[in-house]
Enzyme design. Structure first.
Site, mmCIF file in Angstrom:
data_model
loop_
_atom_site.group_PDB
_atom_site.id
_atom_site.type_symbol
_atom_site.label_atom_id
_atom_site.label_comp_id
_atom_site.label_asym_id
_atom_site.label_seq_id
_atom_site.Cartn_x
_atom_site.Cartn_y
_atom_site.Cartn_z
ATOM 1 N N ASN A 12 1.611 -0.951 1.547
ATOM 2 C CA ASN A 12 1.201 -0.974 0.301
ATOM 3 C C ASN A 12 1.861 -2.054 -0.591
ATOM 4 O OD1 ASN A 12 0.245 -0.355 -2.235
ATOM 5 N ND2 ASN A 12 1.353 1.620 -2.450
ATOM 6 N N LYS A 14 1.322 -2.741 -3.345
ATOM 7 C CA LYS A 14 1.241 -2.390 -5.051
ATOM 8 C C LYS A 14 0.624 -3.506 -5.582
ATOM 9 C CE LYS A 14 5.053 0.492 -4.033
ATOM 10 N NZ LYS A 14 5.644 1.924 -4.558
ATOM 11 N N HIS A 97 -2.289 7.704 -4.713
ATOM 12 C CA HIS A 97 -0.974 7.563 -4.591
ATOM 13 C C HIS A 97 -0.230 8.026 -5.846
ATOM 14 C CE1 HIS A 97 2.779 4.984 -4.786
ATOM 15 N NE2 HIS A 97 2.562 4.687 -3.780
HETATM 16 C C1 PEP Z 1 4.795 3.486 -1.262
HETATM 17 O O1 PEP Z 1 4.498 2.870 -2.139
HETATM 18 O O2 PEP Z 1 3.843 4.316 -0.943
HETATM 19 C C2 PEP Z 1 5.946 3.605 -0.981
HETATM 20 C C3 PEP Z 1 6.260 4.484 -0.058
HETATM 21 O O3 PEP Z 1 7.032 2.808 -1.405
HETATM 22 P P1 PEP Z 1 8.299 2.417 -0.847
HETATM 23 O O4 PEP Z 1 8.483 2.369 0.350
HETATM 24 O O5 PEP Z 1 8.730 1.452 -1.809
HETATM 25 O O6 PEP Z 1 9.117 3.790 -1.471
#
Ligand code: PEP
Length: 262
Positions: A12, A14, A97
């Site tokens: 992801n 983001k 999310h």
């Molecule tokens: C996510 O964005 O779904 C996530 C798990 O982020 P991170 O791996 O940075 O904790």
């Protein structure tokens, strides 16, 4: 009857990576990931990079996902993107999310509308659930997980296809572990999946579907802690945020998933 679930590792991105930056990262991912078999790999860039990334993934076994969609088919919904538009480019879509629930007012009900809309156009939703730190500390993990699964998946039909696959993925992402560097333990995450998520799936869809749905862990997964999750009986991969932005880290995580099959 025992079921075999293919591990899945999804990145992801983001709200990171311009098109130009995506064009730098993806060739490194393709090079490293093409040698790793037995694991389904998905990358989920921002909307603006989907076309460029799709072109770079042509001829590889890496799949593409979006990070959101709107449930209406089309219409005067300025700024939104429809399920069909996503399905033109992607096989997967991340829904619910915790960042969308926290910053954009998504609820179990809106997540449910999105899940239904995604399934209707043949997209595989990666439905994110997880308790906050306060909920965890107050002993509410079980009730939160149960509510999110039940309400988020209400009214949908799920059947394994001929190969036993179910077109739904759940990501258990405790909110306190996302982007904090404080991952849950593998043992805790597995217990949530085994004792809370699969029993709720079984209640909704029956035992066979509950055993067939892939459930990922997400929250501060890195190359050096991924094996702890992949070695668990009920965890079928990872949803990776920060570490998916670095080729070496993401490739390391996918390799750890492959090694867990050996
Ligand atoms: C996510 O964005 O779904 C996530 C798990 O982020 P991170 O791996 O940075 O904790």
């Amino acid at each position: 009857m025992s079921v075999k679930r293919t591990p899945l590792v999804a990145g992801n991105w983001k709200m990171y990576k311009t098109i130009a930056e995506a064009r730098q990262l993806v060739p490194d991912l393709v090079q490293g990931l093409s040698k790793v078999g037995g694991v389904e790999k998905v990358i989920c860039p921002p909307f603006t990079s989907l076309m460029a990334v799709k072109a770079l993934l042509e001829g590889t076994d890496i799949k593409l996902g979006a990070q959101n969609l709107y449930w209406e088919k089309e219409g005067a919904f300025t700024g939104e993107i429809s399920p069909k538009m996503i399905a033109e480019l992607c096989q997967f879509v991340i829904l619910g999310h915790s960042e969308r629930r926290t910053y954009f007012g998504e609820t179990d009900e809106t997540v449910n509308r999105k899940v239904r809309a995604a399934l209707e156009v043949g997209l595989i939703p990666i439905v994110c659930i997880g308790e906050t730190l306060a909920e965890n500390e107050e002993g509410k993990t079980q009730s939160v997980i149960h509510r999110q699964v039940q309400a988020g998946l209400s009214g949908i039909q799920l059947q394994p296809d001929n190969s036993g696959d179910v077109p739904l993925v759940i990501a258990y992402e405790p909110v306190w572990a996302i982007g904090t560097g404080k991952a849950a333990t593998g043992e805790f995450a597995n217990r949530v999946v085994q004792e809370m998520i699969r029993p709720t799936l079984s209640m909704l869809f029956g035992d066979q579907v509950a055993k067939s749905v892939r459930v990922l862990y997400g929250g501060s997964v890195k190359a050096n802690n991924a094996a702890e999750f992949f070695d668990q009986s009920d965890i079928d991969g990872a949803l990776v945020g920060g570490a998916s932005l670095k080729a070496e880290e993401f490739i390391g995580i996918v390799k750890a998933a492959a090694e867990s099959l050996e």
